[in-house]
Design a protein around this motif. Structure first.
Motif, PDB file in Angstrom:
ATOM      1  N   PRO A   1      19.258  29.937  37.489  1.00 17.80           N
ATOM      2  CA  PRO A   1      18.761  28.617  37.379  1.00 17.80           C
ATOM      3  C   PRO A   1      18.170  28.256  38.724  1.00 17.80           C
ATOM      4  N   LEU A   2      18.987  28.506  39.765  1.00 18.52           N
ATOM      5  CA  LEU A   2      18.452  28.358  41.062  1.00 18.52           C
ATOM      6  C   LEU A   2      17.103  29.055  41.514  1.00 18.52           C
ATOM      7  N   LEU A   3      17.208  30.258  40.994  1.00 15.06           N
ATOM      8  CA  LEU A   3      15.757  31.044  41.375  1.00 15.06           C
ATOM      9  C   LEU A   3      14.734  30.273  40.550  1.00 15.06           C
ATOM     10  N   LEU A   4      14.756  30.400  39.448  1.00  8.12           N
ATOM     11  CA  LEU A   4      13.813  29.896  38.304  1.00  8.12           C
ATOM     12  C   LEU A   4      13.335  28.302  38.689  1.00  8.12           C
ATOM     13  N   ASN A   5      14.320  27.587  39.151  1.00  8.71           N
ATOM     14  CA  ASN A   5      13.773  26.190  39.283  1.00  8.71           C
ATOM     15  C   ASN A   5      13.187  26.049  41.021  1.00  8.71           C
ATOM     16  N   VAL A   6      13.431  26.850  41.912  1.00  2.47           N
ATOM     17  CA  VAL A   6      12.715  26.929  43.269  1.00  2.47           C
ATOM     18  C   VAL A   6      11.442  27.538  42.867  1.00  2.47           C
ATOM     19  N   LEU A   7      11.203  28.572  42.048  1.00  3.94           N
ATOM     20  CA  LEU A   7      10.102  29.043  41.791  1.00  3.94           C
ATOM     21  C   LEU A   7       9.218  27.885  41.171  1.00  3.94           C
ATOM     22  N   LEU A   8       9.862  27.349  40.094  1.00  3.49           N
ATOM     23  CA  LEU A   8       9.114  26.380  39.468  1.00  3.49           C
ATOM     24  C   LEU A   8       8.555  25.000  40.202  1.00  3.49           C
ATOM     25  N   GLY A   9       9.357  24.867  41.271  1.00  2.37           N
ATOM     26  CA  GLY A   9       9.070  23.764  42.215  1.00  2.37           C
ATOM     27  C   GLY A   9       7.801  24.036  43.179  1.00  2.37           C
ATOM     28  N   ILE A  10       7.456  25.283  43.139  1.00  2.56           N
ATOM     29  CA  ILE A  10       6.369  25.472  44.041  1.00  2.56           C
ATOM     30  C   ILE A  10       5.172  24.801  43.335  1.00  2.56           C
ATOM     31  N   PRO A  11       4.678  25.219  42.312  1.00  3.11           N
ATOM     32  CA  PRO A  11       3.490  24.516  41.469  1.00  3.11           C
ATOM     33  C   PRO A  11       3.954  22.898  41.348  1.00  3.11           C
ATOM     34  N   GLY A  12       5.263  22.584  41.472  1.00  2.87           N
ATOM     35  CA  GLY A  12       5.585  21.409  41.064  1.00  2.87           C
ATOM     36  C   GLY A  12       5.369  20.267  42.180  1.00  2.87           C
ATOM     37  N   VAL A  13       5.039  20.850  43.248  1.00  2.00           N
ATOM     38  CA  VAL A  13       4.865  20.070  44.559  1.00  2.00           C
ATOM     39  C   VAL A  13       3.512  19.229  43.931  1.00  2.00           C
ATOM     40  N   VAL A  14       2.419  19.593  43.159  1.00  2.00           N
ATOM     41  CA  VAL A  14       1.472  18.768  42.983  1.00  2.00           C
ATOM     42  C   VAL A  14       1.929  17.618  41.817  1.00  2.00           C
ATOM     43  N   PRO A  15       2.565  17.658  40.834  1.00  2.00           N
ATOM     44  CA  PRO A  15       2.808  16.538  40.053  1.00  2.00           C
ATOM     45  C   PRO A  15       3.987  15.671  40.664  1.00  2.00           C
ATOM     46  N   ILE A  16       4.620  15.946  41.687  1.00  2.54           N
ATOM     47  CA  ILE A  16       5.577  15.184  42.390  1.00  2.54           C
ATOM     48  C   ILE A  16       4.805  14.373  43.566  1.00  2.54           C
TER      49      ILE A  16
ATOM     50  N   TRP B   1      21.838  21.044  34.601  1.00  3.08           N
ATOM     51  CA  TRP B   1      20.600  20.246  34.887  1.00  3.08           C
ATOM     52  C   TRP B   1      20.497  19.603  36.127  1.00  3.08           C
ATOM     53  N   LEU B   2      21.774  19.126  36.519  1.00  2.00           N
ATOM     54  CA  LEU B   2      21.560  18.713  38.024  1.00  2.00           C
ATOM     55  C   LEU B   2      21.318  19.668  38.849  1.00  2.00           C
ATOM     56  N   LEU B   3      21.770  20.977  38.975  1.00  2.00           N
ATOM     57  CA  LEU B   3      21.276  22.051  39.811  1.00  2.00           C
ATOM     58  C   LEU B   3      19.662  22.385  39.682  1.00  2.00           C
ATOM     59  N   SER B   4      19.281  22.323  38.089  1.00  2.00           N
ATOM     60  CA  SER B   4      17.830  22.567  37.864  1.00  2.00           C
ATOM     61  C   SER B   4      17.047  21.378  38.539  1.00  2.00           C
ATOM     62  N   VAL B   5      17.288  20.039  38.495  1.00  3.40           N
ATOM     63  CA  VAL B   5      16.506  19.195  38.925  1.00  3.40           C
ATOM     64  C   VAL B   5      16.409  19.123  40.424  1.00  3.40           C
ATOM     65  N   LEU B   6      17.604  19.173  41.060  1.00  2.00           N
ATOM     66  CA  LEU B   6      17.555  19.118  42.504  1.00  2.00           C
ATOM     67  C   LEU B   6      16.833  20.406  43.253  1.00  2.00           C
ATOM     68  N   THR B   7      17.001  21.623  42.680  1.00  2.00           N
ATOM     69  CA  THR B   7      16.145  22.530  43.181  1.00  2.00           C
ATOM     70  C   THR B   7      14.863  22.800  42.930  1.00  2.00           C
TER      71      THR B   7
ATOM     72  N   THR C   1       8.957  20.977  47.727  1.00  2.00           N
ATOM     73  CA  THR C   1       8.699  19.637  48.062  1.00  2.00           C
ATOM     74  C   THR C   1       9.355  19.165  49.518  1.00  2.00           C
ATOM     75  N   ILE C   2      10.441  19.408  49.276  1.00  2.00           N
ATOM     76  CA  ILE C   2      11.459  18.767  50.601  1.00  2.00           C
ATOM     77  C   ILE C   2      10.901  19.694  51.812  1.00  2.00           C
ATOM     78  N   VAL C   3      10.947  20.794  51.609  1.00  2.89           N
ATOM     79  CA  VAL C   3      10.500  21.780  52.689  1.00  2.89           C
ATOM     80  C   VAL C   3       9.019  21.493  53.197  1.00  2.89           C
ATOM     81  N   LEU C   4       8.134  21.296  52.261  1.00  8.95           N
ATOM     82  CA  LEU C   4       6.977  20.987  52.703  1.00  8.95           C
ATOM     83  C   LEU C   4       6.762  19.685  53.628  1.00  8.95           C
ATOM     84  N   ILE C   5       7.516  18.441  53.142  1.00  5.28           N
ATOM     85  CA  ILE C   5       7.661  17.630  53.735  1.00  5.28           C
ATOM     86  C   ILE C   5       8.353  17.692  55.372  1.00  5.28           C
ATOM     87  N   ILE C   6       9.258  18.288  55.343  1.00  2.00           N
ATOM     88  CA  ILE C   6       9.846  18.477  56.836  1.00  2.00           C
ATOM     89  C   ILE C   6       9.046  19.370  57.649  1.00  2.00           C
TER      90      ILE C   6
END
Length: 110
Positions: A8-23, A88-94, A99-104
């Motif tokens: 789930p960590l890998l899946l959600n980090v990968l889903l977070g890449i396109p997730g930058v746009v909706p966030i 679900w906590l791991l999924s949401v946070l990862t 987005t956090i890396v992009l901001i930093i």
């Protein structure tokens, strides 16, 4: 591999890449309309078109991303050894990691 927490960590980090746009869309909408009225953010002074256009863009984008995110996580949640809350906590946070890396990395240092 699905039984371990790394799936789930890998899946959600990968889903977070396109997730930058909706966030970003949610942040922009909140920063320029509802939160700006509360004094929590500074409204963009050139944004005078109103919120309707942004809402018409944000709702479908966030809805489609949420559906994609949920449909990818739901089957994996059943197959992992993690408890429901931990999964679900791991999924949401990862999901927020890209987005956090992009901001930093784009933060202007004065």
């Amino acid at each position: 591999m699905a039984r371990h927490w790394s799936a789930p960590l890998l899946l959600n980090v990968l889903l977070g890449i396109p997730g930058v746009v909706p966030i970003w869309l949610l942040w922009y909408l909140a920063a320029n309309w509802p939160l700006a009225g509360l004094g929590l953010t500074v409204r963009e002074p050139t944004e005078t078109d109103g919120a309707l256009g942004w809402v018409l863009i944000t709702v479908p984008v966030v809805g489609l991303y949420g559906l994609l995110w949920w449909s990818a996580n739901r089957p994996l949640a059943r197959r992992t050894a993690l408890g429901s809350r931990a999964y679900w906590l791991l999924s949401v946070l990862t999901t927020f990691v890209p987005t956090i890396v992009l901001i930093i990395t784009t933060w202007e240092r004065n």
